[in-house]
Design an enzyme around this catalytic site. Structure first.
Site, PDB file in Angstrom:
ATOM      1  N   GLN A 168      40.324   8.621  29.812  1.00  0.00           N
ATOM      2  CA  GLN A 168      40.328   7.223  30.250  1.00  0.00           C
ATOM      3  C   GLN A 168      38.893   6.756  30.492  1.00  0.00           C
ATOM      4  O   GLN A 168      38.675   5.620  30.887  1.00  0.00           O
ATOM      5  CB  GLN A 168      41.145   7.091  31.539  1.00  0.00           C
ATOM      6  CG  GLN A 168      42.589   7.557  31.370  1.00  0.00           C
ATOM      7  CD  GLN A 168      43.304   7.758  32.699  1.00  0.00           C
ATOM      8  OE1 GLN A 168      43.842   6.819  33.268  1.00  0.00           O
ATOM      9  NE2 GLN A 168      43.289   8.972  33.220  1.00  0.00           N
TER      10      GLN A 168
ATOM     11  N   VAL B 231      34.830   5.955  29.429  1.00  0.00           N
ATOM     12  CA  VAL B 231      34.203   5.246  28.299  1.00  0.00           C
ATOM     13  C   VAL B 231      32.765   5.717  28.079  1.00  0.00           C
ATOM     14  O   VAL B 231      31.991   5.070  27.391  1.00  0.00           O
ATOM     15  CB  VAL B 231      34.203   3.716  28.541  1.00  0.00           C
ATOM     16  CG1 VAL B 231      35.625   3.180  28.659  1.00  0.00           C
ATOM     17  CG2 VAL B 231      33.397   3.325  29.779  1.00  0.00           C
ATOM     18  N   ASP B 232      32.400   6.865  28.676  1.00  0.00           N
ATOM     19  CA  ASP B 232      30.989   7.251  28.772  1.00  0.00           C
ATOM     20  C   ASP B 232      30.522   8.221  27.699  1.00  0.00           C
ATOM     21  O   ASP B 232      29.353   8.617  27.701  1.00  0.00           O
ATOM     22  CB  ASP B 232      30.729   7.847  30.160  1.00  0.00           C
ATOM     23  CG  ASP B 232      31.776   8.895  30.532  1.00  0.00           C
ATOM     24  OD1 ASP B 232      32.200   9.675  29.642  1.00  0.00           O
ATOM     25  OD2 ASP B 232      32.189   8.918  31.708  1.00  0.00           O
TER      26      ASP B 232
ATOM     27  N   HIS C 229      40.343   3.916  26.581  1.00  0.00           N
ATOM     28  CA  HIS C 229      39.690   2.683  27.008  1.00  0.00           C
ATOM     29  C   HIS C 229      38.410   2.397  26.232  1.00  0.00           C
ATOM     30  O   HIS C 229      37.562   1.637  26.689  1.00  0.00           O
ATOM     31  CB  HIS C 229      39.412   2.729  28.518  1.00  0.00           C
ATOM     32  CG  HIS C 229      40.671   2.836  29.344  1.00  0.00           C
ATOM     33  ND1 HIS C 229      40.695   3.348  30.606  1.00  0.00           N
ATOM     34  CD2 HIS C 229      41.945   2.491  29.054  1.00  0.00           C
ATOM     35  CE1 HIS C 229      41.944   3.329  31.071  1.00  0.00           C
ATOM     36  NE2 HIS C 229      42.714   2.812  30.139  1.00  0.00           N
TER      37      HIS C 229
ATOM     38  N   CYS D 104      34.503 -11.350  14.919  1.00  0.00           N
ATOM     39  CA  CYS D 104      34.735 -10.833  13.566  1.00  0.00           C
ATOM     40  C   CYS D 104      34.946  -9.323  13.548  1.00  0.00           C
ATOM     41  O   CYS D 104      35.296  -8.767  12.513  1.00  0.00           O
ATOM     42  CB  CYS D 104      33.596 -11.225  12.624  1.00  0.00           C
ATOM     43  SG  CYS D 104      32.057 -10.345  12.924  1.00  0.00           S
TER      44      CYS D 104
ATOM     45  N   CYS E  53      27.535 -13.712  13.166  1.00  0.00           N
ATOM     46  CA  CYS E  53      28.523 -14.784  12.999  1.00  0.00           C
ATOM     47  C   CYS E  53      28.520 -15.718  14.214  1.00  0.00           C
ATOM     48  O   CYS E  53      29.352 -16.614  14.297  1.00  0.00           O
ATOM     49  CB  CYS E  53      29.907 -14.195  12.772  1.00  0.00           C
ATOM     50  SG  CYS E  53      30.764 -13.692  14.280  1.00  0.00           S
TER      51      CYS E  53
ATOM     52  N   GLY F  47      40.665  15.337  36.985  1.00  0.00           N
ATOM     53  CA  GLY F  47      39.886  14.239  37.553  1.00  0.00           C
ATOM     54  C   GLY F  47      40.540  12.882  37.402  1.00  0.00           C
ATOM     55  O   GLY F  47      39.872  11.877  37.203  1.00  0.00           O
TER      56      GLY F  47
ATOM     57  N   GLU G  50      42.173  15.999  45.242  1.00  0.00           N
ATOM     58  CA  GLU G  50      43.272  15.638  46.147  1.00  0.00           C
ATOM     59  C   GLU G  50      44.591  15.691  45.374  1.00  0.00           C
ATOM     60  O   GLU G  50      44.610  15.513  44.167  1.00  0.00           O
ATOM     61  CB  GLU G  50      43.096  14.196  46.665  1.00  0.00           C
ATOM     62  CG  GLU G  50      41.747  13.868  47.262  1.00  0.00           C
ATOM     63  CD  GLU G  50      41.506  14.559  48.595  1.00  0.00           C
ATOM     64  OE1 GLU G  50      42.506  15.013  49.211  1.00  0.00           O
ATOM     65  OE2 GLU G  50      40.343  14.663  49.010  1.00  0.00           O
TER      66      GLU G  50
ATOM     67  N   ALA H 111      36.397  19.398  39.356  1.00  0.00           N
ATOM     68  CA  ALA H 111      36.602  20.088  38.077  1.00  0.00           C
ATOM     69  C   ALA H 111      35.395  20.937  37.675  1.00  0.00           C
ATOM     70  O   ALA H 111      35.554  21.988  37.065  1.00  0.00           O
ATOM     71  CB  ALA H 111      36.906  19.062  36.992  1.00  0.00           C
TER      72      ALA H 111
END
Ligand SMILES: [Zn+2]
Length: 248
Positions: free
Chosen positions: A102, A104-105, A120, A131, A151, A188, A216, A233
């Site tokens: 999830q 985006v890095d 994501h 476009c 454009c 995570g 948690e 993790a």
């Protein structure tokens, strides 16, 4: 952390036929990327629904790009941590088939993972909103935001904003894998946001084991999770990897 839980996970990883991992903000927080729900950094300054909604972007791209440039700098500086590297190594060993993230890095890819599904999108890629032309980071002119396409359309990071759909191909590939998997690692993420949250539940219904690696307990812990390694993790996964290597 009880050694026995790590031993159990190492054993399950070695004997499973189809393993997938679902990762979320928690794994990247350890690389310095702020989580949406976290208290530190970016999201303290910016209301996420105001700044990360596609309607806001269309209405006031200059304002949203101020936030995006900050996010861009944060992501550029971030490096994969020991958890990203352990997952990449599990892929290299032929144990882990797919990471569904999830985030985006791009940190899974930076760590060496090749089979990654991005729910994501990816903030290191860019695209014209009108476009669809894709842009590499180096091709985007950030000097006078918002950057524009040839454009004249707005260029945005290739990430899924609120109000936008999850890419169809990513969705299909992740759910195919969840149907086949016999072991799912939830790493995570509190797994409360659909559709990512459906993946471990679907896999479980099809007979998979679900292992959580989270600091948690989550909504999954009580009814879905077979085993939880409670902690960051980056501290939980490397010792498990060592156990697998030692027994190989
Ligand atoms: Zn365009």
């Amino acid at each position: 952390m009880p050694q026995s839980k790590m031993n159990t996970l190492a054993e399950w990883l070695k004997t499973s036929r189809c393993v997938m991992a679902l990762t979320g903000a928690g794994i990247s927080a350890e690389s310095g990327i702020p989580t949406f729900r976290g208290v530190q950094g970016l999201w303290e300054k910016y209301d996420i629904m105001e700044f990360a909604h596609i309607d806001s972007f269309r209405a006031d791209p200059v304002k949203v790009w101020r936030m995006l440039l900050e996010l861009d700098q944060t992501i550029l500086k971030a490096r994969p941590n020991a958890a990203h590297k352990a997952l990449a190594e599990l892929e290299t060993l032929g144990i882990l088939g797919l990471v569904v993230t999830q985030n985006v890095d791009n940190l899974h890819q930076d760590a060496g993972s090749r089979h990654v599904v991005e729910f994501h999108g990816n903030a290191k890629r860019f695209r014209c909103l009108d476009c669809g032309t894709p842009y590499e980071r180096a091709q985007v002119n950030f000097s006078e935001p918002p950057p524009r396409c040839f454009c004249t359309g707005l260029i945005k990071p290739d990430v899924v904003f609120f109000g936008e759909a999850i890419p169809w191909a990513a969705h299909a590939r992740a759910f195919d894998m969840a149907r086949q998997a016999d072991l799912v690692l939830v790493v995570g993420t509190s797994a409360v946001v659909a559709p990512a949250s459906d993946l471990p539940i679907l896999a479980k219904h099809n007979g998979a084991r679900v292992v959580e690696i989270n600091p948690e307990a989550t909504v999954l812990t009580e009814d879905v999770t077979d085993l939880i390694l409670q902690g960051p993790a980056s501290q939980m996964l490397p010792p498990v990897l060592d156990l697998i290597r030692r027994r190989a």
